[in-house]
Scaffold this motif. Structure first.
Motif, short mmCIF file in Angstrom:
data_model
loop_
_atom_site.label_atom_id
_atom_site.label_comp_id
_atom_site.label_asym_id
_atom_site.label_seq_id
_atom_site.Cartn_x
_atom_site.Cartn_y
_atom_site.Cartn_z
N ALA A 31 8.78 55.83 -19.23
CA ALA A 31 9.77 54.85 -19.69
C ALA A 31 11.02 54.90 -18.82
CB ALA A 31 10.11 55.09 -21.15
N GLY A 32 10.81 55.04 -17.52
CA GLY A 32 11.92 55.01 -16.58
C GLY A 32 12.78 56.25 -16.60
N TYR A 60 -0.45 55.65 -22.75
CA TYR A 60 -0.93 54.51 -23.54
C TYR A 60 0.26 53.74 -24.13
CZ TYR A 60 -3.75 52.07 -27.07
OH TYR A 60 -4.37 51.11 -27.86
N LEU A 61 1.23 54.47 -24.63
CA LEU A 61 2.42 53.82 -25.20
C LEU A 61 3.23 53.13 -24.10
CD1 LEU A 61 3.70 56.59 -27.69
CD2 LEU A 61 2.27 54.60 -28.21
N GLU A 62 3.40 53.84 -22.99
CA GLU A 62 4.19 53.28 -21.89
C GLU A 62 3.57 52.00 -21.35
OE1 GLU A 62 4.19 55.31 -18.09
OE2 GLU A 62 6.36 55.13 -18.01
N ALA A 63 2.25 51.90 -21.41
CA ALA A 63 1.56 50.71 -20.90
C ALA A 63 1.75 49.51 -21.82
CB ALA A 63 0.07 51.01 -20.72
N SER A 87 8.26 57.53 -27.40
CA SER A 87 8.32 56.46 -28.40
C SER A 87 9.77 56.02 -28.61
CB SER A 87 7.64 56.96 -29.68
OG SER A 87 8.34 56.61 -30.83
N THR A 88 10.69 56.96 -28.64
CA THR A 88 12.12 56.64 -28.80
C THR A 88 12.63 55.87 -27.59
OG1 THR A 88 12.35 58.67 -30.09
CG2 THR A 88 14.39 57.64 -29.32
N LEU A 89 12.27 56.33 -26.40
CA LEU A 89 12.71 55.64 -25.17
C LEU A 89 12.18 54.20 -25.13
CD1 LEU A 89 12.25 58.50 -22.53
CD2 LEU A 89 14.43 57.54 -23.34
N LEU A 90 11.04 53.99 -25.79
CA LEU A 90 10.45 52.64 -25.80
C LEU A 90 10.98 51.79 -26.95
CD1 LEU A 90 6.79 53.64 -24.81
CD2 LEU A 90 8.44 52.40 -23.38
#
Ligand SMILES: C[S@@+](CC[C@H](N)C(=O)[O-])C[C@H]1O[C@@H](n2cnc3c(N)ncnc32)[C@H](O)[C@@H]1O
Length: 219
Positions: A31-32, A60-63, A87-90
């Protein structure tokens, strides 16, 4: 090493897991953001290392496979907390949980890696699947768990926990390596209450992600 720990390592033929686990720190980019996750296998054991199932779930989440923006998310058996961090960063509001004894390490890793801009968007708290869950009154939009299917005695409590924290709109993502036939028993138990689908397979790391949604009750 005893009991469940023995069941977890070594877990691949090359036996290179131990060298990975012995690294005091591992770096990831999600997530950068560059993440530096400390590990302490020798003192703290299974909760204080990053398992492949967590890395695959982060990828998988980042995608963008799960809508996390402003969603209420809980991570069970978080260990290092890397999944909850991502998950928080996203964009999610994440409750990152594990056993009480794992909380000091988990809190340290999470606080070290999450930037100021997401302050107030996450909490770290103890949640033991074997305990009474009455104080956890919330249901969540998304439940995440990486490599949490490994102690057979906890399966009924883990299922009860997932059931308790979810309603019929909750999406459950379990990322796992099935090491023993008994591990599949948990998936069987879960599939009695949740519609369960295999949504991702990482053959090289031997990790599968399952997505579950509570079955609607017949009226
Ligand atoms: C194999 S580790 C996985 C850690 C992390 N999710 C990962 O994939 O890197 C299993 C995790 O489940 C947690 N755990 C085991 N039994 C538990 C229980 N009864 N309640 C809550 N967490 C538990 C352990 O403390 C540990 O952090």
């Amino acid at each position: 090493m005893q009991g469940p720990t023995m069941a977890l390592v070594p877990y691949n033929k090359n036996n290179d897991v131990l060298s990975i686990f012995n690294q005091p720190e591992r770096e990831f980019n999600f997530a950068g953001q560059k993440l530096k996750i400390s590990q302490d296998w020798n003192k703290l054991g299974v909760a204080a290392v990053v398992w492949d199932a967590a890395i695959v779930l982060c990828e998988y989440l980042e995608a963008g496979n799960v809508d996390l923006d402003k969603k209420k998310v809980i991570e069970l058996g978080a260990g290092s907390g890397i999944v909850g961090i991502v998950s928080t960063l996203l964009g999610a509001h994440t409750t990152i949980t594990d056993l009480e004894k794992a909380i000091p390490y988990l809190t340290e890793v999470v606080n070290t890696n999450l930037p100021k801009r997401v302050e107030g968007q996450f909490t770290v708290q103890a949640l033991d699947w074997r305990e009474n869950l009455e104080s956890h009154t919330k249901t969540y939009d998304v439940i995440l768990g990486a490599d949490i299917i490994y102690i057979e005695e906890t399966f009924p409590d883990l299922l009860r926990t997932i059931e308790h924290l979810s309603d019929e709109n909750t999406l459950v993502y379990i990322s796992c390596r099935i090491r023993y036939t008994r591990d599949s028993n948990f998936l069987q138990m879960l599939s009695e209450v949740f519609d369960l689908k295999k949504v991702h397979v990482d053959r090289s790391r031997d990790i599968i992600i399952y997505k579950g949604k509570k079955k609607t009750k017949d009226l």
